[in-house]
Scaffold this motif. Structure first.
Motif, PDB file in Angstrom:
ATOM      1  N   MET A   1     -27.883 -38.572 -85.309  1.00 19.25           N
ATOM      2  CA  MET A   1     -27.668 -38.638 -83.867  1.00 19.25           C
ATOM      3  C   MET A   1     -27.545 -40.094 -83.444  1.00 19.25           C
ATOM      4  SD  MET A   1     -27.305 -36.900 -81.051  1.00 19.25           S
ATOM      5  CE  MET A   1     -28.132 -35.291 -81.158  1.00 19.25           C
ATOM      6  N   LEU A   2     -26.469 -40.387 -82.718  1.00 23.11           N
ATOM      7  CA  LEU A   2     -26.224 -41.722 -82.182  1.00 23.11           C
ATOM      8  C   LEU A   2     -26.233 -41.672 -80.657  1.00 23.11           C
ATOM      9  CD1 LEU A   2     -23.202 -42.706 -84.470  1.00 23.11           C
ATOM     10  CD2 LEU A   2     -25.617 -43.131 -84.898  1.00 23.11           C
ATOM     11  N   THR A   3     -26.515 -42.801 -80.039  1.00 23.77           N
ATOM     12  CA  THR A   3     -26.498 -42.869 -78.571  1.00 23.77           C
ATOM     13  C   THR A   3     -25.750 -44.119 -78.110  1.00 23.77           C
ATOM     14  OG1 THR A   3     -28.630 -44.040 -78.504  1.00 23.77           O
ATOM     15  CG2 THR A   3     -28.673 -41.625 -78.284  1.00 23.77           C
ATOM     16  N   TYR A   4     -25.230 -44.034 -76.889  1.00 24.93           N
ATOM     17  CA  TYR A   4     -24.517 -45.153 -76.270  1.00 24.93           C
ATOM     18  C   TYR A   4     -24.963 -45.228 -74.822  1.00 24.93           C
ATOM     19  CZ  TYR A   4     -20.539 -48.090 -74.841  1.00 24.93           C
ATOM     20  OH  TYR A   4     -19.749 -49.094 -74.354  1.00 24.93           O
ATOM     21  N   TRP A   5     -25.391 -46.409 -74.379  1.00 23.32           N
ATOM     22  CA  TRP A   5     -25.851 -46.602 -73.006  1.00 23.32           C
ATOM     23  C   TRP A   5     -24.814 -47.411 -72.246  1.00 23.32           C
ATOM     24  CZ3 TRP A   5     -28.937 -44.224 -69.961  1.00 23.32           C
ATOM     25  CH2 TRP A   5     -29.426 -44.808 -68.801  1.00 23.32           C
ATOM     26  N   ILE A   6     -24.259 -46.835 -71.203  1.00 20.24           N
ATOM     27  CA  ILE A   6     -23.125 -47.439 -70.500  1.00 20.24           C
ATOM     28  C   ILE A   6     -23.524 -48.499 -69.479  1.00 20.24           C
ATOM     29  CG2 ILE A   6     -21.172 -46.945 -68.983  1.00 20.24           C
ATOM     30  CD1 ILE A   6     -20.935 -44.211 -70.317  1.00 20.24           C
ATOM     31  N   PRO A   7     -24.490 -48.268 -68.574  1.00 17.55           N
ATOM     32  CA  PRO A   7     -24.769 -49.247 -67.504  1.00 17.55           C
ATOM     33  C   PRO A   7     -25.331 -50.566 -68.029  1.00 17.55           C
ATOM     34  CG  PRO A   7     -25.740 -47.089 -67.016  1.00 17.55           C
ATOM     35  CD  PRO A   7     -25.338 -47.075 -68.450  1.00 17.55           C
ATOM     36  N   GLU A   8     -25.169 -51.606 -67.232  1.00 16.74           N
ATOM     37  CA  GLU A   8     -25.754 -52.911 -67.532  1.00 16.74           C
ATOM     38  C   GLU A   8     -27.177 -52.948 -66.994  1.00 16.74           C
ATOM     39  OE1 GLU A   8     -24.490 -55.316 -69.317  1.00 16.74           O
ATOM     40  OE2 GLU A   8     -22.596 -54.261 -69.691  1.00 16.74           O
ATOM     41  N   GLU A   9     -28.020 -52.110 -67.528  1.00 15.38           N
ATOM     42  CA  GLU A   9     -29.420 -52.008 -67.112  1.00 15.38           C
ATOM     43  C   GLU A   9     -30.209 -51.450 -68.288  1.00 15.38           C
ATOM     44  OE1 GLU A   9     -29.612 -47.658 -65.017  1.00 15.38           O
ATOM     45  OE2 GLU A   9     -28.674 -49.249 -63.827  1.00 15.38           O
ATOM     46  N   PRO A  10     -31.537 -51.558 -68.257  1.00 17.61           N
ATOM     47  CA  PRO A  10     -32.334 -51.049 -69.381  1.00 17.61           C
ATOM     48  C   PRO A  10     -32.070 -49.565 -69.644  1.00 17.61           C
ATOM     49  CG  PRO A  10     -33.680 -52.422 -67.956  1.00 17.61           C
ATOM     50  CD  PRO A  10     -32.365 -52.233 -67.243  1.00 17.61           C
ATOM     51  N   CYS A  11     -32.003 -49.219 -70.919  1.00 24.62           N
ATOM     52  CA  CYS A  11     -31.752 -47.834 -71.315  1.00 24.62           C
ATOM     53  C   CYS A  11     -33.018 -46.997 -71.131  1.00 24.62           C
ATOM     54  CB  CYS A  11     -31.308 -47.802 -72.777  1.00 24.62           C
ATOM     55  SG  CYS A  11     -31.108 -46.134 -73.455  1.00 24.62           S
TER      56      CYS A  11
END
Length: 302
Positions: A120-130
């Motif tokens: 399982m992989l994840t990607y965090w889009i916003p420029e803020e803490p995940c």
């Protein structure tokens, strides 16, 4: 030249029911009109559904086999989800799709966890803490205190154990399987190691430790069980020997006396056997919070 924009589909997101129905991924289409012809440009997006964190979960069954095709569709999908204000992206890549893992990592995905058959992989889009939840941090173990009417405790001697406790007689123990209840797991472990059938009575105590296995924390539940059978048949792959041992002999083992944790566990189990202590029983009930049947372990109000 006259150019008119056709209707664009707003999202490639579908519900879980649509995923299971086998429908093809959504496509964004732009129609370009010229004096001579009309051309439709298709921009395909990955099939996905919304998660609980204002993000999306990609359907692993919809991933293309080609790494080049996956790169193109993944880039388009990420751009689309960013415009839609989505935050986290979950990408489950099956073992047979392992060639796609480097592609996802190059696009900024990170490892989240792995299980047999997938990663399982994840990607965090916003420029803020995940704020996506981390992977599981604990393993769960159980130990069964089984005592008969002759005040004999069911004990085992393991084939493989640390040198410091080599030759020690101990309670049958083991790890809970995935989606297994504590009470059924401890009954299973006792049965597998000794051949003794038991009935769960109570959780007597539990221990919480850290950095136990693969840097994970560990919850270990000590359970009181009632023996239903008495003939021992050991699992020779794990157990060197098993027997019914007099409670006093079991308690007086040097290792038991020197280890404060084990000494206290045995004392609590004996107190429970003598009805001087009450542990936690398991009661099945429904929760409206998540619409699940679950077990609540609790004592009783006096």
């Amino acid at each position: 030249m006259e150019i008119s924009n056709g209707e664009q589909k707003s999202s490639s997101l579908h519900s879980k029911s649509l995923l299971s129905s086998g429908k093809k991924p959504c496509r964004k289409e732009i129609s370009v009109a010229t004096p001579y012809t009309s051309i439709t440009i298709t921009n395909e997006l990955l099939d996905a559904y919304e998660d609980e964190y204002d993000g999306v979960v990609i359907d692993s069954q919809s991933l293309p086999l080609s790494a080049n095709a996956f790169t193109t569709i993944l880039q388009s999908s990420l751009s689309s989800w960013k415009l839609e204000g989505k935050k986290g992206v979950w990408l489950k890549i099956l073992e047979k799709q392992a060639d796609l893992v480097p592609v996802a990592l190059k696009q900024g995905f990170s490892y989240h966890h792995a299980e047999p058959g997938y990663v399982m992989l994840t990607y965090w889009i916003p420029e803020e803490p995940c704020f996506l939840p981390s992977t599981a941090t604990h393993q769960i173990g159980v130990g069964g205190f089984v005592i008969n009417e002759s005040k004999e405790v069911l004990v085992v001697k393991e084939k493989k154990c640390p040198l410091r406790c080599s030759g020690m007689w101990k309670l049958p123990t083991g790890l809970i399987n995935k989606s297994e209840e504590i009470f059924s797991g401890v009954v299973r472990e006792v049965k597998e190691e000794t051949g003794i059938e038991t009935a769960f009575l109570e959780v007597v105590a539990f221990r919480h430790a850290h950095q136990v296995a693969f840097d994970k924390s560990d919850l270990f539940f000590v359970c009181m069980l009632k023996p239903l059978t008495f003939k021992i048949s050991i699992d020779e792959s794990e157990i060197q020997d098993a027997k019914w041992m007099a409670l006093e002999e079991f308690s007086n083992q040097p290792f038991q006396q020197e280890d404060k944790l084990l000494k206290n566990i045995t004392g609590l189990c004996v107190a429970r056997y003598q009805n001087k202590y009450q542990g936690f029983t398991a009661q099945r009930m429904m929760s409206k919070f998540d619409d699940r049947l679950t077990y609540l372990y609790h004592g009783y109000c006096m």
